[in-house]
Design a protein around this motif. Sequence first.
Motif, PDB file in Angstrom:
ATOM      1  N   MET A 135       0.043   4.291 -10.291  1.00 34.77           N
ATOM      2  CA  MET A 135      -0.325   5.619 -10.717  1.00 34.77           C
ATOM      3  C   MET A 135      -1.812   5.850 -10.500  1.00 34.77           C
ATOM      4  O   MET A 135      -2.253   6.964 -10.318  1.00 34.77           O
ATOM      5  N   MET A 136      -2.568   4.808 -10.551  1.00 31.93           N
ATOM      6  CA  MET A 136      -3.996   4.957 -10.290  1.00 31.93           C
ATOM      7  C   MET A 136      -4.219   5.000  -8.798  1.00 31.93           C
ATOM      8  O   MET A 136      -3.658   4.225  -8.048  1.00 31.93           O
ATOM      9  N   VAL A 137      -5.061   5.886  -8.352  1.00 36.80           N
ATOM     10  CA  VAL A 137      -5.286   6.017  -6.925  1.00 36.80           C
ATOM     11  C   VAL A 137      -6.020   4.800  -6.379  1.00 36.80           C
ATOM     12  O   VAL A 137      -5.698   4.271  -5.340  1.00 36.80           O
ATOM     13  N   HIS A 138      -7.067   4.381  -7.108  1.00 34.58           N
ATOM     14  CA  HIS A 138      -7.853   3.269  -6.586  1.00 34.58           C
ATOM     15  C   HIS A 138      -7.270   1.960  -7.073  1.00 34.58           C
ATOM     16  O   HIS A 138      -7.926   1.170  -7.700  1.00 34.58           O
ATOM     17  N   ASP A 139      -5.988   1.787  -6.776  1.00 28.89           N
ATOM     18  CA  ASP A 139      -5.260   0.636  -7.282  1.00 28.89           C
ATOM     19  C   ASP A 139      -5.279  -0.439  -6.223  1.00 28.89           C
ATOM     20  O   ASP A 139      -5.027  -0.189  -5.058  1.00 28.89           O
ATOM     21  N   SER A 140      -5.570  -1.647  -6.610  1.00 31.74           N
ATOM     22  CA  SER A 140      -5.724  -2.682  -5.599  1.00 31.74           C
ATOM     23  C   SER A 140      -4.462  -3.506  -5.402  1.00 31.74           C
ATOM     24  O   SER A 140      -4.439  -4.409  -4.601  1.00 31.74           O
ATOM     25  N   THR A 141      -3.405  -3.201  -6.154  1.00 34.50           N
ATOM     26  CA  THR A 141      -2.210  -4.027  -6.040  1.00 34.50           C
ATOM     27  C   THR A 141      -1.457  -3.783  -4.748  1.00 34.50           C
ATOM     28  O   THR A 141      -0.776  -4.661  -4.257  1.00 34.50           O
ATOM     29  N   PHE A 142      -1.546  -2.594  -4.189  1.00 32.19           N
ATOM     30  CA  PHE A 142      -0.829  -2.310  -2.951  1.00 32.19           C
ATOM     31  C   PHE A 142      -1.790  -1.912  -1.839  1.00 32.19           C
ATOM     32  O   PHE A 142      -2.927  -1.562  -2.093  1.00 32.19           O
ATOM     33  N   GLU A 143      -1.254  -1.968  -0.606  1.00 33.90           N
ATOM     34  CA  GLU A 143      -2.018  -1.445   0.520  1.00 33.90           C
ATOM     35  C   GLU A 143      -2.291   0.038   0.276  1.00 33.90           C
ATOM     36  O   GLU A 143      -1.444   0.734  -0.286  1.00 33.90           O
ATOM     37  N   PRO A 144      -3.470   0.531   0.713  1.00 34.82           N
ATOM     38  CA  PRO A 144      -3.698   1.968   0.528  1.00 34.82           C
ATOM     39  C   PRO A 144      -2.648   2.754   1.305  1.00 34.82           C
ATOM     40  O   PRO A 144      -2.479   2.583   2.493  1.00 34.82           O
ATOM     41  N   GLY A 145      -1.923   3.606   0.604  1.00 38.73           N
ATOM     42  CA  GLY A 145      -0.884   4.392   1.255  1.00 38.73           C
ATOM     43  C   GLY A 145      -1.397   5.787   1.509  1.00 38.73           C
ATOM     44  O   GLY A 145      -2.362   5.988   2.226  1.00 38.73           O
ATOM     45  N   ILE A 146      -0.783   6.750   0.862  1.00 34.64           N
ATOM     46  CA  ILE A 146      -1.190   8.130   1.071  1.00 34.64           C
ATOM     47  C   ILE A 146      -2.267   8.527   0.065  1.00 34.64           C
ATOM     48  O   ILE A 146      -2.772   9.642   0.091  1.00 34.64           O
ATOM     49  N   GLN A 147      -2.605   7.633  -0.825  1.00 28.31           N
ATOM     50  CA  GLN A 147      -3.661   7.831  -1.814  1.00 28.31           C
ATOM     51  C   GLN A 147      -3.369   8.945  -2.807  1.00 28.31           C
ATOM     52  O   GLN A 147      -4.279   9.590  -3.312  1.00 28.31           O
ATOM     53  N   VAL A 148      -2.100   9.205  -3.043  1.00 24.23           N
ATOM     54  CA  VAL A 148      -1.715   9.953  -4.238  1.00 24.23           C
ATOM     55  C   VAL A 148      -0.640   9.116  -4.923  1.00 24.23           C
ATOM     56  O   VAL A 148       0.026   8.307  -4.278  1.00 24.23           O
ATOM     57  N   TYR A 149      -0.476   9.343  -6.220  1.00 26.07           N
ATOM     58  CA  TYR A 149       0.468   8.482  -6.937  1.00 26.07           C
ATOM     59  C   TYR A 149       1.907   8.755  -6.502  1.00 26.07           C
ATOM     60  O   TYR A 149       2.222   9.824  -5.982  1.00 26.07           O
ATOM     61  N   ASN A 150       2.774   7.760  -6.738  1.00 30.16           N
ATOM     62  CA  ASN A 150       4.147   7.780  -6.211  1.00 30.16           C
ATOM     63  C   ASN A 150       4.889   9.066  -6.516  1.00 30.16           C
ATOM     64  O   ASN A 150       5.518   9.655  -5.638  1.00 30.16           O
ATOM     65  N   MET A 151       4.835   9.501  -7.765  1.00 33.49           N
ATOM     66  CA  MET A 151       5.664  10.651  -8.124  1.00 33.49           C
ATOM     67  C   MET A 151       5.202  11.912  -7.417  1.00 33.49           C
ATOM     68  O   MET A 151       6.019  12.766  -7.062  1.00 33.49           O
ATOM     69  N   LYS A 152       3.890  12.013  -7.186  1.00 33.94           N
ATOM     70  CA  LYS A 152       3.421  13.206  -6.476  1.00 33.94           C
ATOM     71  C   LYS A 152       3.872  13.157  -5.022  1.00 33.94           C
ATOM     72  O   LYS A 152       4.335  14.150  -4.462  1.00 33.94           O
ATOM     73  N   LEU A 153       3.768  11.977  -4.407  1.00 33.79           N
ATOM     74  CA  LEU A 153       4.253  11.834  -3.039  1.00 33.79           C
ATOM     75  C   LEU A 153       5.739  12.149  -2.975  1.00 33.79           C
ATOM     76  O   LEU A 153       6.200  12.896  -2.106  1.00 33.79           O
ATOM     77  N   GLY A 154       6.472  11.605  -3.935  1.00 34.52           N
ATOM     78  CA  GLY A 154       7.913  11.840  -3.983  1.00 34.52           C
ATOM     79  C   GLY A 154       8.235  13.326  -4.102  1.00 34.52           C
ATOM     80  O   GLY A 154       9.142  13.836  -3.434  1.00 34.52           O
ATOM     81  N   MET A 155       7.496  14.037  -4.919  1.00 33.72           N
ATOM     82  CA  MET A 155       7.752  15.467  -5.106  1.00 33.72           C
ATOM     83  C   MET A 155       7.459  16.230  -3.812  1.00 33.72           C
ATOM     84  O   MET A 155       8.238  17.073  -3.396  1.00 33.72           O
ATOM     85  N   TRP A 156       6.338  15.923  -3.159  1.00 41.04           N
ATOM     86  CA  TRP A 156       6.027  16.601  -1.900  1.00 41.04           C
ATOM     87  C   TRP A 156       7.105  16.324  -0.849  1.00 41.04           C
ATOM     88  O   TRP A 156       7.527  17.229  -0.133  1.00 41.04           O
ATOM     89  N   VAL A 157       7.521  15.080  -0.772  1.00 44.32           N
ATOM     90  CA  VAL A 157       8.561  14.718   0.199  1.00 44.32           C
ATOM     91  C   VAL A 157       9.838  15.493  -0.110  1.00 44.32           C
ATOM     92  O   VAL A 157      10.491  16.049   0.784  1.00 44.32           O
TER      93      VAL A 157
END
Lengths: 597, 94, 224
Positions: C12-34
Amino acid sequence: MATTVAASGNHVTEAEHHELGFIRTYIFSTDHKMIAKQFLVASLAFLLLGGLLAAVVRWQLGFPGQAIPLIGGLFSETTAPGGIILPEFYNSLVTMHGTFMIFFAIMPLMLGVWGNYLIPLQIGAPDMAFPRLNTFSFWVSIPAGLIMLAGFLAVGGHAGAGWTSYAPLSADPEFSGVYMGQILWLVSLTILGFSSLTGAVNYITTIINMRAPGMTWFRIPLPTWALFVTSWLVLLAIPILTGALIMLLFDQTIGTGFFAPATDGEPLLWQHIFWYFGHPEVYILILPGMGLVSEIIANRSRKPVFGYHSMVVALISIAFLGWIVWGHHMFQSGMNPMLGTSFMISTIIIAVPSAIKVFNWMGTLWRGDLHFDVPMLHSLAFVSMFIIGGLSGIFMASAPVDIPLHDTYFIVAHLHYVLFGGSLFAIFAGITYWFPKMFGRMFGAKLGKAHFWLTFFAYNLVFFPMHSMGLRGHIRRIYDPSQYTFLQSMQPLNTFISLAAFFLIAAQLIFAFNFFWSMFRGEKAAQNPWNSNTLEWALAPTPPPHGNFLVTPQIYRGPYEYSSPESTDDFLPQHLPPDRVQRPPVPREPGFLPTGD
Amino acid sequence: MTTETQTHEEHHDPPYMLIFLVLLVMTLAEVGYAFLPLPKFWLALGLCVMAIWKAVLVALYYMHLRSEPRRLWILVAAPMPLVVILIAAVITEF
Amino acid sequence: MSSHTPAIQENMMVHDSTFEPGIQVYNMKLGMWVFLLSEVMFFTSLIGTYIILRFAHPDHFAVPGEVLNVPLTAFNTFFLICSSMTMVKAFAAIQKGDQKGLKLWLLATIVIGACFVGIQAIEYAALTHEGFVPMAAKYHALGRTGVEGGAVLGGPLYGATFYTMTGFHGAHVSIGVICLTFVLIRAMRGHYTHSDHRGVELIGLYWHFVDLVWIILFTIVYLI
């Protein structure tokens, strides 16, 4: 529902196993691996149904007007009185064979099974981005399947206008004799669309946002790449189908006249909207298979994929071009010839990226250390059968050639070469390859090979002659070819094909038996029996727990470092840190050391 | 949380009320324009331009696309040609 | 009160280091746009059908205002745009931690949204009363002007396309109102804070999208 605990701010995750109870573990699981297995069971059941429907179709074609032996008495008066198939029932059989195979077998196998199982594992994620949406995606497909099955019980019979359901035949019971069956068909597919759509949203979000550190785009294994590209096709094409289905449903129920000439509606409009969905749909059915096969061929050749980057570009090109070729299904429809010409050109062009993939598979095999395990055999069959299916496609891409061939058995041959020779062999390859990871036991190799060879042999006997039949004018979807003088000479061939088809379907029993036998009695599998580089094999335990990885992986390289000069092993896993790689000794030159050698 | 994307810059609200007024004015303009005595082609073109303009304003400001990463813009914009392709191709039938 | 796995929470945090930088918005927002992209395609099939059938059979369709009530719908359009404004105000409020503002503006959005549907229902009632219906058979019997000397109704395709497009849009608005109500209930329970108000942003995206579709629909169906 959380089954993993992460210490925030660092890379360590602990996979804790909570006691979830039977229902949360097996029925309403949110674990992508369990959902994948649920899709596997359901779609294999529908695959079997689709095959049985084909068997009945082939009985009528091989032995027209004769009573079905043994089980003929089980059919009702409205379908096959005395075991003799009625024409209306034949139309439903053909329609339902296509419908169940495409929507309830191949799509859920490619996306529901492989999309769900492989994506999080191959990118190093603990699960999908939206696990509960994933549960929904599976469970909404079940009522869709039940509604489709219910159509068989409808008064007036099941939908019989082909899986393509062209209007106005499909829109007016006066033309087709079918009312409720067609409505159930439309409702079922509309509901199923939600399953596909939610799956696509999940897969796209997961792949974009949840790759493990170091898993850059060009280090993603090809199955996941293919599933990513396919998910975009699903996302954008399925809603088009939904719109078309809804309008057809309104034509049937409310009495709107979208596609009926009597009300100035446009039958061609149905065809255009349907195929705008329909062509991306066929790429949805094949692209994941291409991804699976690329992975297996590289692994079983102990060689990198030849041209990994061009494989990715080819996948994306096919997906892009796939949107502008749909008219090649409509060359005979009476559409604008100029438009037809543009579709001819774009269709010929789309052969190029597919050919690139074929050459790359061959390049991968070339001089490889080939291991002819069962998954490799199925993958090789995929490539060779896809070549045949693709070549027949080049013929049909040319509008003048397609016009006599359209709706003949040439088309039936083509579509079965790409869907069975292509997609289904890829699915068999995938199941036999990832079986150990899914179930912890090896898939029986002896029976696996027997099933492969019998299937491969029988399948070609069934479908190859159909090319010639089509060239000689044998139309598809007809109830009794022996009625036509110009087709009577092909009746012995029809009978032969039917017998081969019965044999082919019977051979699948070997697979079914082996599948269940191996699941419970198969040899216990090691963590990485194929010595694969990808995370699901090299890092995740067999079978993987909730959360997949005990520690979030760090990725150092691409997935196809097989027989790499950097390592003494013939494989080099993606997650292995450079200092843990077993390097071969550096060769010394004479005079290198002061002591001299 | 979008605030996170702006932690390193001044957090300004987009001009929501201004956009609202623009949308209202354009709606009125559209209704007026629709009844002008112009050839059908120019009416349709002008109205489409205005409608798309309004839609883009909603997307950029109300849906915050303007302040989102460029990658998201591309992701959202990429499928738009598909809308045009279907309609344009099938219209050639008539 | 998160029921997400912590790994997902982290994303949920944009500057999250656990994953590779993706689209740089949190999952649910990406999911909603998709998801919204898929909705674009859905409306494309319906609105595209209208445009195509209009090219094919212009005589079925009417000039602006001949059949449909442009002033009423123009007002309704203004209304829906208002609700977009109130929605974005609600979001801006919770961005600053203003709980009261969030609830009030959400309520305003719900009320206006419900009114939009209500006005559309009134419009439907008036139109069907005049004989403008989706069933093709009615037209064939009555001809383009309905009863002799009566109002122009257009041809069978007009009713079919009109009700399908606006009906599905109205259904999307209705679903939006229901979801907004859930969001309001959660807001009343203090679920959203100035640092975590993703739900508000997500329903906002959906709501603005529904407004956006209407902007296009209104123009194409009522004004062209």
